[in-house]
Motif scaffolding. Structure first.
Motif, mmCIF file in Angstrom:
data_model
loop_
_atom_site.group_PDB
_atom_site.id
_atom_site.type_symbol
_atom_site.label_atom_id
_atom_site.label_comp_id
_atom_site.label_asym_id
_atom_site.label_seq_id
_atom_site.Cartn_x
_atom_site.Cartn_y
_atom_site.Cartn_z
ATOM 1 N N ALA A 196 0.823 -1.212 0.000
ATOM 2 C CA ALA A 196 0.000 0.000 0.000
ATOM 3 C C ALA A 196 0.855 1.259 0.000
ATOM 4 C CB ALA A 196 -0.939 -0.014 1.211
ATOM 5 N N ALA A 197 1.957 1.240 0.744
ATOM 6 C CA ALA A 197 2.844 2.404 0.795
ATOM 7 C C ALA A 197 3.464 2.671 -0.565
ATOM 8 C CB ALA A 197 3.924 2.191 1.852
ATOM 9 N N PHE B 158 -4.179 0.512 -9.309
ATOM 10 C CA PHE B 158 -4.594 -0.812 -8.833
ATOM 11 C C PHE B 158 -3.362 -1.697 -8.673
ATOM 12 C CE2 PHE B 158 -4.594 -1.309 -13.432
ATOM 13 C CZ PHE B 158 -4.153 -2.613 -13.659
ATOM 14 N N VAL B 159 -3.557 -2.839 -8.032
ATOM 15 C CA VAL B 159 -2.486 -3.807 -7.784
ATOM 16 C C VAL B 159 -2.878 -5.138 -8.397
ATOM 17 C CG1 VAL B 159 -1.250 -5.128 -6.007
ATOM 18 C CG2 VAL B 159 -1.704 -2.683 -5.669
ATOM 19 N N ALA C 26 -5.679 -3.020 2.703
ATOM 20 C CA ALA C 26 -4.663 -1.968 2.813
ATOM 21 C C ALA C 26 -4.732 -0.970 1.669
ATOM 22 C CB ALA C 26 -3.273 -2.594 2.878
ATOM 23 N N ILE C 27 -5.157 -1.408 0.488
ATOM 24 C CA ILE C 27 -5.156 -0.500 -0.670
ATOM 25 C C ILE C 27 -6.534 0.083 -0.965
ATOM 26 C CG2 ILE C 27 -3.218 -1.726 -1.717
ATOM 27 C CD1 ILE C 27 -5.248 -2.882 -3.756
ATOM 28 N N GLU C 28 -7.571 -0.330 -0.237
ATOM 29 C CA GLU C 28 -8.911 0.206 -0.470
ATOM 30 C C GLU C 28 -8.873 1.731 -0.607
ATOM 31 O OE1 GLU C 28 -11.731 -0.973 -1.180
ATOM 32 O OE2 GLU C 28 -12.303 -2.701 0.007
ATOM 33 N N VAL D 265 -10.918 -9.985 -4.381
ATOM 34 C CA VAL D 265 -10.376 -9.328 -5.576
ATOM 35 C C VAL D 265 -11.481 -8.746 -6.450
ATOM 36 C CG1 VAL D 265 -8.384 -10.875 -5.546
ATOM 37 C CG2 VAL D 265 -10.350 -11.443 -6.976
ATOM 38 N N ASP D 266 -11.062 -7.821 -7.299
ATOM 39 C CA ASP D 266 -11.988 -7.160 -8.220
ATOM 40 C C ASP D 266 -11.879 -7.698 -9.639
ATOM 41 O OD1 ASP D 266 -12.932 -4.770 -6.412
ATOM 42 O OD2 ASP D 266 -10.758 -4.875 -6.184
ATOM 43 N N MET D 267 -10.713 -8.252 -9.970
ATOM 44 C CA MET D 267 -10.492 -8.810 -11.310
ATOM 45 C C MET D 267 -9.716 -10.109 -11.190
ATOM 46 S SD MET D 267 -9.453 -5.435 -13.594
ATOM 47 C CE MET D 267 -8.268 -4.769 -12.421
#
Length: 468
Positions: free
Chosen positions: A114-115, A124-125, A164-166, A196-198
């Motif tokens: 996230a950092a 996105f990740v 963490a990345i939301e 996950v989103d994808m």
């Protein structure tokens, strides 16, 4: 009844009429020619590949420096295109394994990811762990039996990263072959997909160096089967991006083989006993230098760092540690350097010249209309070739993406299509005009029709004549 209900829920998930995603990986290994914005128009997501997975496992994270400035990458695409960072890749498992072990290690890993995302401004990740639970590049050194804990810790790590990345999206790259879905069990899959989103289904490399006989590496039928596996595990169709390959693969066939059909022809052992590449197979991209090979320049410079080939303008002739230029552009003297795939214009070789064999395959390719794949057997060089064409990619939209209501398409990789950019532009055009096959207004009748379509395709993935 339960199966019908499951299919109904899958059909409902594909009801929305939103335009589908068009994601492409942009890797640091294929950058000799890059496309202009007229070519990349319509690409919605770009995943820069790769950040090493081990950078994020320690309490004090390592430093990730993108191989191209972020602003320069964004400038290559439409305004609003989402730019992500892909972590991992083939052979990069150590950082994931370490980071996933405990609740504390997962928290550290997620915090560090996230950092990095915040500092560099990624949208996105993408987690490219190949593969949790085993069957990765190191499966001979670390047996699958020693990785069973990853079946549980993998979705836990994904949830930690997502939290963490939301609100930024999280995607994962997932295998196509049934035997590689070790971590994707019926019990654990729901936890994976909810994090996950994808879900980027790598519906390519379906034939790889662990096989003993030929098949298509990215056919319509093989891609359909791969999607089917994830639908059966409960993955919402809207999360799935169907994978496309902008490269061909080749395999050395057995000395006594006569390959009159693309399925089942014996090949020379392509993987050594220790799991390493035996040098009897490989991949060739649709880059300009491969599709339209130019004669080697006469003013080549002898390599000083062990790299070689057309993009470098370097030869291994005179290089002290080995005079063969491998298919991957490295000087050496092993069978992998000097044998199949060796670049004869940039050093000494004992195997077939792939730079001449690839255009020959493209010129003489044979369509397997039923399976939906292109292939060619080069009897002179004893090579089996397998690849996709733009027409076959159109079929994947028509026969998989549209009727199954998938959320998008993804491809490996951007710079591999520089011969004429035809794959990228074809996919962009198709994606731009593709929406989920049903509208909510169709109601219950629409869902029933989707169920019938899915049931028929899942039950008989090979049992129909493919339209073309």
């Amino acid at each position: 009844m339960r199966a019908v209900n499951t299919l109904a829920s899958l059909a409902m998930a594909g009801l929305a009429a939103a335009e589908i995603r068009n994601l492409v990986y942009f890797d640091q290994y294929h950058t000799s020619i890059l496309p202009g914005k007229n070519i990349t128009a319509g690409i919605t997501h770009v995943a820069m590949a790769f950040a090493n997975s081990s950078l994020f496992a320690a309490e004090t994270a390592g430093t990730f420096k993108p191989w191209m400035p972020i602003d320069s990458v964004r400038a290559m695409f439409d305004n609003g295109t989402k730019l992500g960072i892909a972590i991992g890749g083939w052979g990069d498992t150590a950082g994931f394994s370490a980071g996933a072990k405990t609740e504390a290690s997962r928290a550290t890993y997620a915090k560090n990811v996230a950092a990095m995302v915040e500092e560099l401004g990624f949208d996105f990740v993408d987690v490219d762990w190949e593969y949790p639970g085993g069957n990765g590049q190191d499966y001979k050194q670390i047996p699958n039996a020693n990785k069973t804990s990853e079946i549980i810790s993998y979705p836990q790590l994904l949830h930690a990263i997502k939290a963490a990345i939301e609100p930024k999206p999280l995607s994962i790259a997932v295998p196509a072959k049934q035997g590689d879905l070790i971590a994707y069990t019926a019990a654990r899959a729901p936890a994976i997909f909810s994090a996950v989103d994808m879900v980027n289904v790598m519906s390519y490399d379906i034939m790889n160096r662990r096989d003993t006989t030929t098949t298509h590496h990215s056919s319509v039928a093989g891609s359909l089967e791969a999607v089917h596996r994830y639908l059966e595990l409960g993955c919402p169709p809207s999360k799935i991006n169907l994978g496309l390959a902008y490269y061909a693969k080749f395999f050395e066939t057995a000395p006594n083989a006569t390959c009159t059909h693309p399925i089942g022809c014996p090949i020379v052992k392509a993987e050594n006993d220790d799991g390493s590449d035996a040098g009897t197979s490989g991949a060739v991209t649709f880059e300009k230098a491969n599709v339209f090979p130019a004669p080697p320049p006469t003013n080549l410079t002898t390599s000083s760092d062990g790299t070689c080939g057309a993009t470098k303008g370097l030869t291994c002739t005179g290089f002290g540690e080995g005079t063969c230029c491998s298919q991957y552009g490295n000087c050496g003297s092993s069978a992998a350097h000097c044998g199949l795939g060796c670049q004869s214009g940039f050093g000494t070789c004992t195997g077939p010249d792939i730079s001449a064999a690839f255009p020959k395959a493209l010129a003489n390719g044979v369509l397997d209309a039923q399976q939906g794949g292109m292939w060619y057997w080069d009897a002179e060089n004893r090579l089996f070739w397998t690849w996709d064409t733009t027409e076959l990619m159109k079929r994947k939209f028509k026969e998989i993406i549209e009727p199954m209501g998938l959320g998008g398409v993804m491809a490996w990789s951007l710079g591999e299509d520089s011969a004429d950019w035809s794959h990228i532009t074809t996919v962009a055009k198709l994606a731009k005009g593709t929406k989920a096959p049903l509208d909510e207004a169709e109601g219950e009748g629409g869902v029933k029709r989707a169920v019938r379509k899915l049931r028929g395709r899942i039950a008989r993935p090979h049992g129909r004549q493919w339209a073309h």
